[in-house]
Design an enzyme around this catalytic site. Structure first.
Site, mmCIF file in Angstrom:
data_model
loop_
_atom_site.group_PDB
_atom_site.id
_atom_site.type_symbol
_atom_site.label_atom_id
_atom_site.label_comp_id
_atom_site.label_asym_id
_atom_site.label_seq_id
_atom_site.Cartn_x
_atom_site.Cartn_y
_atom_site.Cartn_z
ATOM 1 N N LYS A 183 0.828 -1.204 0.000
ATOM 2 C CA LYS A 183 0.000 0.000 0.000
ATOM 3 C C LYS A 183 0.868 1.263 0.000
ATOM 4 C CE LYS A 183 -3.888 -2.094 2.518
ATOM 5 N NZ LYS A 183 -4.768 -2.589 1.480
ATOM 6 N N GLU A 199 -3.764 6.914 7.207
ATOM 7 C CA GLU A 199 -4.567 7.752 6.306
ATOM 8 C C GLU A 199 -5.607 8.483 7.119
ATOM 9 O OE1 GLU A 199 -6.526 5.314 3.414
ATOM 10 O OE2 GLU A 199 -4.642 4.739 2.461
ATOM 11 N N HIS A 253 -14.017 -4.610 8.092
ATOM 12 C CA HIS A 253 -13.431 -4.009 6.904
ATOM 13 C C HIS A 253 -13.331 -4.974 5.745
ATOM 14 C CE1 HIS A 253 -12.641 -0.672 9.514
ATOM 15 N NE2 HIS A 253 -11.948 -1.455 10.311
ATOM 16 N N ARG A 267 -5.928 -8.920 -9.261
ATOM 17 C CA ARG A 267 -6.421 -10.293 -9.412
ATOM 18 C C ARG A 267 -7.905 -10.253 -9.707
ATOM 19 N NH1 ARG A 267 -9.363 -10.237 -4.538
ATOM 20 N NH2 ARG A 267 -8.301 -9.039 -2.920
HETATM 21 P P1 ADP Z 1 -11.944 -8.841 -2.292
HETATM 22 O O1 ADP Z 1 -11.173 -7.564 -2.282
HETATM 23 O O2 ADP Z 1 -12.002 -9.571 -3.579
HETATM 24 O O3 ADP Z 1 -13.248 -8.729 -1.634
HETATM 25 P P2 ADP Z 1 -10.827 -9.854 0.077
HETATM 26 O O4 ADP Z 1 -9.927 -8.758 0.469
HETATM 27 O O5 ADP Z 1 -12.071 -10.049 0.829
HETATM 28 O O6 ADP Z 1 -11.099 -9.814 -1.459
HETATM 29 O O7 ADP Z 1 -9.972 -11.187 0.096
HETATM 30 C C1 ADP Z 1 -10.195 -12.178 -0.875
HETATM 31 C C2 ADP Z 1 -10.336 -13.510 -0.229
HETATM 32 O O8 ADP Z 1 -9.084 -14.148 -0.145
HETATM 33 C C3 ADP Z 1 -10.872 -13.432 1.167
HETATM 34 O O9 ADP Z 1 -11.787 -14.480 1.371
HETATM 35 C C4 ADP Z 1 -9.629 -13.549 2.010
HETATM 36 O O10 ADP Z 1 -9.877 -14.019 3.292
HETATM 37 C C5 ADP Z 1 -8.856 -14.526 1.180
HETATM 38 N N1 ADP Z 1 -7.455 -14.429 1.400
HETATM 39 C C6 ADP Z 1 -6.710 -13.316 1.417
HETATM 40 N N2 ADP Z 1 -5.433 -13.609 1.620
HETATM 41 C C7 ADP Z 1 -5.369 -14.959 1.731
HETATM 42 C C8 ADP Z 1 -4.307 -15.884 1.938
HETATM 43 N N3 ADP Z 1 -3.046 -15.507 2.073
HETATM 44 N N4 ADP Z 1 -4.618 -17.180 1.995
HETATM 45 C C9 ADP Z 1 -5.885 -17.591 1.857
HETATM 46 N N5 ADP Z 1 -6.909 -16.772 1.644
HETATM 47 C C10 ADP Z 1 -6.661 -15.473 1.586
HETATM 48 P P1 ADP Z 2 -7.712 -4.258 2.329
HETATM 49 O O1 ADP Z 2 -6.444 -4.391 1.562
HETATM 50 O O2 ADP Z 2 -7.671 -4.985 3.608
HETATM 51 O O3 ADP Z 2 -8.896 -4.529 1.458
HETATM 52 P P2 ADP Z 2 -8.320 -1.418 2.061
HETATM 53 O O4 ADP Z 2 -7.251 -0.389 2.046
HETATM 54 O O5 ADP Z 2 -8.942 -1.752 0.773
HETATM 55 O O6 ADP Z 2 -7.753 -2.715 2.767
HETATM 56 O O7 ADP Z 2 -9.427 -0.963 3.104
HETATM 57 C C1 ADP Z 2 -10.450 -1.832 3.551
HETATM 58 C C2 ADP Z 2 -11.733 -1.062 3.750
HETATM 59 O O8 ADP Z 2 -11.582 -0.013 4.713
HETATM 60 C C3 ADP Z 2 -12.225 -0.360 2.508
HETATM 61 O O9 ADP Z 2 -12.996 -1.214 1.728
HETATM 62 C C4 ADP Z 2 -12.998 0.825 3.047
HETATM 63 O O10 ADP Z 2 -14.315 0.442 3.387
HETATM 64 C C5 ADP Z 2 -12.281 1.159 4.319
HETATM 65 N N1 ADP Z 2 -11.325 2.262 4.122
HETATM 66 C C6 ADP Z 2 -10.083 2.170 3.594
HETATM 67 N N2 ADP Z 2 -9.458 3.357 3.594
HETATM 68 C C7 ADP Z 2 -10.313 4.230 4.164
HETATM 69 C C8 ADP Z 2 -10.247 5.623 4.499
HETATM 70 N N3 ADP Z 2 -9.151 6.350 4.259
HETATM 71 N N4 ADP Z 2 -11.323 6.192 5.079
HETATM 72 C C9 ADP Z 2 -12.432 5.467 5.340
HETATM 73 N N5 ADP Z 2 -12.542 4.162 5.085
HETATM 74 C C10 ADP Z 2 -11.508 3.546 4.493
HETATM 75 MG MG MG Z 3 -9.332 -3.498 -0.277
#
Ligand code: ADP
Ligand code: ADP
Ligand code: MG
Length: 658
Positions: free
Chosen positions: A116, A199, A234, A291
């Protein structure tokens, strides 16, 4: 063109990728850990190879083992699914070195977006709007100082994060150190990297993401947005498109920004650009998921495209024939993620064996992407997502209704799931209005985890009637009330159950064939059994008919009807037949396969003697005699597949009494 593809994943996404390959005439190779030998995805592929032990590091995350399978199977390409190694650029590079095509973006784009911090730096350079924050890992002191400067609330994130892990919202300076410390620990555990970034937390925001698709020839399009603001911890649990929050103007602007992001990092194949959309319409980049996304079916249903097939074609080098202006979206699609977890207990994952999995079939524009079936074991090793349910309809209200209906129809038994929680979200007025943001779940948590009440009496009555039906109680001998239940001649017979935390005693009086009065507490009903088959019973309660699924597992009975699911546990065993006065049959308690019949016709048996070994739920079950008697008839043999309630062996009264 690929002739054979290895799917380097498991669960529903592996099943889904296999389906696309089959439709393209591509042979599929599955891989499995020791925990997954009997998993659904394994049986769906044309061939399947063992990877290693159950832990992900020794199986689905082991690059050498996976490449070894690819080599042995002669696969020309690998589809990584999502999770696991899908965003691992080392894996993508190792595939290239091994001469296997990685179905995904170039490793360079993955490297830029995998962290990130690096992603923020790249986007800053490309001039994409971002929330105020740090573009590099910070020391504890620097972080506190930056938080004070950009102003609370702030969001702490794991630089290597994903799936909502390592994220904390901090409302005030006093909470900062503790939150940072726990985020760091979680990130180290989940990603082996405790680097954090910070952030500004945008309050009242929505998560709106754009699906992008590019080929190796520089063509790049987006396939509209998905609104994924319904999140717990989240992580998304309900996603939809179109977003109720976008105007055509905002959609155009955000779509262009998504394409700009993809161009800046030299993206190809399928990916997702995630934005946070503030309440006054300002939007900010958050990350790119390099992906296929869990929620990609939402996009498939509004565009009519198959993203996995497109991913494969692009990886084969085929140019995209899509032109941005000609891509259209129609109707409304909505997805719900069904997890094995306990919403009322901080969404902790739950484990167990799925005693029943039944999903609606044959409904147009309803898709159930499942990684499980009846008998699947849900362990501690992998992600607890069981299935995704995706509904399409011409408008949003109709899609919400259809998705809720589908979730009501699904019977998923034997372990805790978020099924009712999802239904409650879909029925919540704030959700149906479309005016929700990412705080929806935490704000309404209490309403959403409240359990469905009031259907326990009917559930125990269903189980009692099911027992009266399956146990047969000596067909023809005891047409009505089993006399052994008449412990008091002036009282109706009764059976004791527990359901949830209550104990219920269900009394019944037989009025005629399949016709009863049932009562428990102050609930009372006339109940007629209309039909009965393996795993299901249709009953008319006070002139209202319902079909119930009933699945038996030891002393537990899982009852499902459209109005809900209950686990009912039988507390009192049926008393042994006094004096061998009647016949009894040994029935199969669940779907399974006969491994061995242990008795012969004419043989004397005593109550408790083993009769049949059944393999059910991937475990051996011994069916025992419940009375002293003689084996009259054996109705099954080794290898037979039996259904719940099916009679295996008939036992007659003891021979000496004849
Ligand atoms: P998306 O952004 O597509 O909604 P998520 O952030 O929810 O995806 O993660 C995608 C899926 O992959 C989730 O079910 C998460 O728990 C799973 N996942 C993420 N990292 C791993 C990992 N290292 N091994 C197995 N499953 C994983
Ligand atoms: P991950 O890699 O675990 O998916 P993200 O950076 O996509 O992490 O953040 C997960 C979730 O947190 C987002 O889908 C959004 O709902 C919330 N989020 C992320 N950044 C912010 C922000 N700066 N302010 C408010 N909500 C946020
Ligand atoms: Mg995300």
């Amino acid at each position: 063109m690929f002739k054979k593809v290895l799917i380097a994943n498991r669960g529903e996404i592996a099943v889904r990728v296999i389906r696309a390959c089959r439709e393209m005439g591509i042979a599929t190779v599955a891989m499995f850990s020791d925990a997954d030998r009997d998993a659904l995805h394994v049986s769906h592929a044309d061939e399947a190879y063992r990877l290693g032990p159950a832990t992900a590091t020794e199986s689905y995350l082991s690059i050498p083992r996976i490449l070894d399978v690819a080599r042995r199977a002669g696969a020309q390409a690998i589809h990584p699914g999502y999770g696991f190694l899908s965003e691992n650029s080392r894996f993508a590079r190792a595939c290239a070195e091994a001469g296997v095509k990685f179905i995904g973006p170039p490793p360079t784009a993955m490297e830029l977006m995998g962290s990130k911090t690096r992603a923020r730096q790249a986007m800053q350079a490309a001039g994409v709007p971002m929330v105020p924050g740090s573009a590099r890992g910070l020391s504890a002191d620097e972080a506190v100082e930056l938080a004070a400067r950009i102003g609370f609330p702030v969001m702490i994130k794991a630089a290597a994060g994903g799936g909502g892990k390592g994220i904390r919202i901090v409302g005030a300076r006093t909470e900062f150190e503790a939150a940072a410390e726990s985020a760091r620990r979680e990130a180290e555990k989940a990603f082996g990297n405790g680097t954090l970034l910070l952030e500004k937390y945008v309050e009242g925001a929505r998560h709106v993401e754009f699906q992008i698709l590019g080929d190796a020839h520089g063509n790049l399009v987006h396939l509209f947005e998905r609104d994924c603001s319904i999140q717990r911890r989240h992580q998304k649990i309900i996603e939809e498109s179109p977003s109720p929050a976008l105007t055509p103007e905002l959609r155009r602007k955000m779509g262009e920004a998504a394409i700009a992001v993809a161009r800046a990092i030299g993206y190809s194949n399928a990916g997702t650009v995630e934005f946070i959309l503030g309440p006054s319409g300002q939007f900010y980049f958050i990350e790119v998921n390099t992906r296929l996304q869990v929620e990609h079916p939402v996009t498939e249903m509004i565009t009519g495209m198959d993203l996995v097939k497109l991913q494969i074609e692009v990886a084969e080098g085929k140019p995209l024939s899509l032109v941005q202006d000609q891509i259209t979206s129609s109707g409304h699609a909505m997805e719900a993620r069904l997890y094995a977890e306990r919403p009322g207990n901080d969404f902790l994952p739950s484990t167990g064996v799925i005693a029943d999995w039944t999903a609606p079939a044959g409904i147009d524009e309803l898709r159930v992407d499942s990684g499980v079936e009846t008998g699947s074991a849900i362990g501690i090793f992998y992600d607890p997502m069981l299935a995704k349910v995706i509904a399409w309809a011409s408008d949003r209200d109709a899609a919400v209704r259809k998705l809720a209906y589908a979730l009501n129809c699904i019977s998923v038994q034997g372990l805790n799931t978020n099924r009712e929680f999802l239904i409650k979200i879909l029925e919540h007025p704030e959700f149906t209005s479309g005016a929700y943001d990412t705080s929806f779940v935490p704000t309404h948590l209490q309403d959403l985890v409240a359990t469905f009440e009031g259907r326990e009496p009917a559930a125990v009555a269903v189980v009692a009637l099911y027992l009266l039906k399956t146990r047969q109680f000596g067909l023809g001998v005891l047409r009505d009330i089993p006399p052994n239940y008449r412990n008091n001649p002036f009282r109706d017979p009764s059976i004791k159950f527990s359901v949830r935390d209550d104990k219920l005693e269900l009394s019944y009086r037989c009025l005629g064939d399949d016709d009863y009065i049932v009562s428990t507490g102050d609930w009372r009903a006339r109940a007629r059994i209309l039909s009965f088959g393996p795993g299901s019973i249709r009953i008319e309660f006070d002139r209202v008919q319902f079909t119930y699924r009933v699945v038996e597992s030891g002393d537990d009975f899982f009852v499902h009807s459209f109005s809900g699911s209950e686990r009912v546990t039988r507390l009192d065993k049926y008393p042994a037949q006094p004096g061998g006065s009647s016949d009894e049959s040994a029935n199969s308690p669940m779907p399974g396969q006969v491994i061995k019949v242990l008795v012969q016709e004419g043989q004397d048996v005593a109550a408790g003697d083993p009769l049949v070994i059944l393999e059910a739920m991937k475990m051996e079950q011994i069916i025992r005699a419940t009375l002293d008697g003689v084996v009259h008839e054996i109705l099954v043999k080794a290898g037979d597949v039996v259904t719940p309630g099916e009679i295996l062996i008939q036992i007659g009264r003891t021979s000496q009494s004849e």
